[in-house]
Write an enzyme that holds these catalytic residues in place. Sequence first.
Site, PDB file in Angstrom:
ATOM      1  N   SER A   1       0.854  -1.193   0.000  1.00  0.00           N
ATOM      2  CA  SER A   1       0.000   0.000   0.000  1.00  0.00           C
ATOM      3  C   SER A   1       0.882   1.232   0.000  1.00  0.00           C
ATOM      4  O   SER A   1       2.105   1.133   0.005  1.00  0.00           O
ATOM      5  CB  SER A   1      -0.906  -0.004   1.230  1.00  0.00           C
ATOM      6  OG  SER A   1      -0.127   0.300   2.373  1.00  0.00           O
ATOM      7  N   LYS A   2       0.231   2.376   0.052  1.00  0.00           N
ATOM      8  CA  LYS A   2       0.956   3.646   0.026  1.00  0.00           C
ATOM      9  C   LYS A   2       2.017   3.730   1.117  1.00  0.00           C
ATOM     10  O   LYS A   2       3.023   4.394   0.954  1.00  0.00           O
ATOM     11  CB  LYS A   2      -0.031   4.798   0.215  1.00  0.00           C
ATOM     12  CG  LYS A   2      -0.622   5.275  -1.065  1.00  0.00           C
ATOM     13  CD  LYS A   2      -1.327   6.593  -0.841  1.00  0.00           C
ATOM     14  CE  LYS A   2      -2.330   6.837  -1.949  1.00  0.00           C
ATOM     15  NZ  LYS A   2      -3.496   7.554  -1.519  1.00  0.00           N
ATOM     16  N   ARG A   3       1.728   3.066   2.225  1.00  0.00           N
ATOM     17  CA  ARG A   3       2.691   3.097   3.333  1.00  0.00           C
ATOM     18  C   ARG A   3       4.082   2.631   2.897  1.00  0.00           C
ATOM     19  O   ARG A   3       5.086   2.979   3.479  1.00  0.00           O
ATOM     20  CB  ARG A   3       2.232   2.153   4.453  1.00  0.00           C
ATOM     21  CG  ARG A   3       1.303   2.776   5.450  1.00  0.00           C
ATOM     22  CD  ARG A   3       0.859   1.726   6.426  1.00  0.00           C
ATOM     23  NE  ARG A   3       0.203   0.614   5.737  1.00  0.00           N
ATOM     24  CZ  ARG A   3       0.490  -0.656   5.924  1.00  0.00           C
ATOM     25  NH1 ARG A   3       1.417  -1.004   6.762  1.00  0.00           N
ATOM     26  NH2 ARG A   3      -0.157  -1.595   5.267  1.00  0.00           N
TER      27      ARG A   3
ATOM     28  N   GLY B   1       5.616   3.301   0.231  1.00  0.00           N
ATOM     29  CA  GLY B   1       6.243   4.194  -0.751  1.00  0.00           C
ATOM     30  C   GLY B   1       5.407   4.227  -2.008  1.00  0.00           C
ATOM     31  O   GLY B   1       4.189   4.085  -1.963  1.00  0.00           O
TER      32      GLY B   1
END
Length: 468
Positions: free
Chosen positions: A238-240, A242
């Site tokens: 996920s966005k976490r 990067g």
Amino acid sequence: MSTRTRFAPSPTGYLHVGGARTALFSWLHARKHGGRFILRIEDTDIERSTLESVNAILEGMTWLGLEYDEGPIYQTERFDRYKEIIQQLLDSGNAYRCYCTKEELEQMRAEQMGRKEKPRYNGQCRPGAEPREGVEPVIRFRNPVEGAVIVDDMVRGNIIFNNAELDDLVIARSDSTPTYNLTVVVDDLDMGVTHVIRGDDHINNTPRQINILKALGAESPHYAHVPMILGDDGKRLSKRHGAVSVMQYREDGFLPEALLNYLVRLGWSHGDRELFSLDEMIALFDIKDVNKAASTFNSEQLLWLNHQYIMSSAPERVAHHLSYQMGKLDIDPADGPELAEVVKVQRERTKTLVEMAQNSVFFYRDFDSYDEKAARKNLKLVALEPLVDMLNNFKSLPDWSSEAIHAVVLETAERRGLKLGKVAQPLRVAVAGGSVSPPIDMTLKLLGRERTLQRIERAIAWVEAQSA
Ligand code: GLU
């Protein structure tokens, strides 16, 4: 029957790494078998679908070079067709109107949860229900209650679902819009899709889709559910973790071929080989060889691949992508050396095109100031005479070749009894502003005589001012 695959994103965000990999696998499967690859935009969720997202997906596909043979086909343009099929299912008794209210369904759910049962529709309206005042019905598919559906998955093998486990799913909402499982079935059927390759988050939809297809008297396509991608912490990517948007990789200076190579290796391998050109992927890829287990995203490996591709791709091709990065730095590549020549001298020491662009700005634009440390170390009084010597010799060089430039630097060092570095490094700082650049002769050659002379003059003035 010739092979037809599709990529069917819902336009509710950008094209992310997982979606791009699904698209790549579908594309490869079609290309390998001489088939066709269809792009279908699943935009029936009007509230969540956006035009920006459609554009982002198309942009991502284009950047990756995953060209589609048909489409984009928009589901919102096919509502009449879905209605037709829903009516057909109603007429054949394979679907029915359900007048249960939201409150009733919520209560049903709460009771089932209370009994620790899996929440599911209890089939109340299945035998046929009377219309109810003020209730717009939904339409449900009459799922078989007996037997089982066997999904012969190309990645996971046979997966068996008992029909008793599947409830009667809604195929049209009370506002008469069709739901995902219905639209997918109609589209896959109408588009003649032979192989459905998609993320394994859809695996539970597959037996339902197969049942609807059966009710329509149609054969099911082959299915391949590809496992998810995890971040390095073992959680779903996920966005976490990067960048997950494909276009973010463009921004971050990756070549599309490096990302494609990276994506194909996420869950697929061919011996211990790491590098695959697109043609090699097409020749070697087999959806049956995709791993059942989830794969883990590894940014270091992607960087390594990017470097490999920066090194091995045609310099003109790298230049084409580098040009975008130069533009972001407000550099017009026409204001200096051929970008492909810059690529040739820079590629060895760069992992991303962002880095390459930053390190190449000095070829196109004068720098404002010297790197402080480099200047302190190299632009000292002892460098003055060698710089003056070189300035004069460069002025009178008959031809501006790297060999001739090299000879001047060498000769200056010899004449002054200095090590080569003591001459070359001040020269480097003078022309590049800092202590890092490609080999000095190549650097000067590309920079051109005029810019080189100006910058040496500037450095001489600077040294003089410092020591005055
Ligand atoms: N639209 C679905 C999604 O974006 C994919 C549907 C499918 O591949 O069947 O997850």
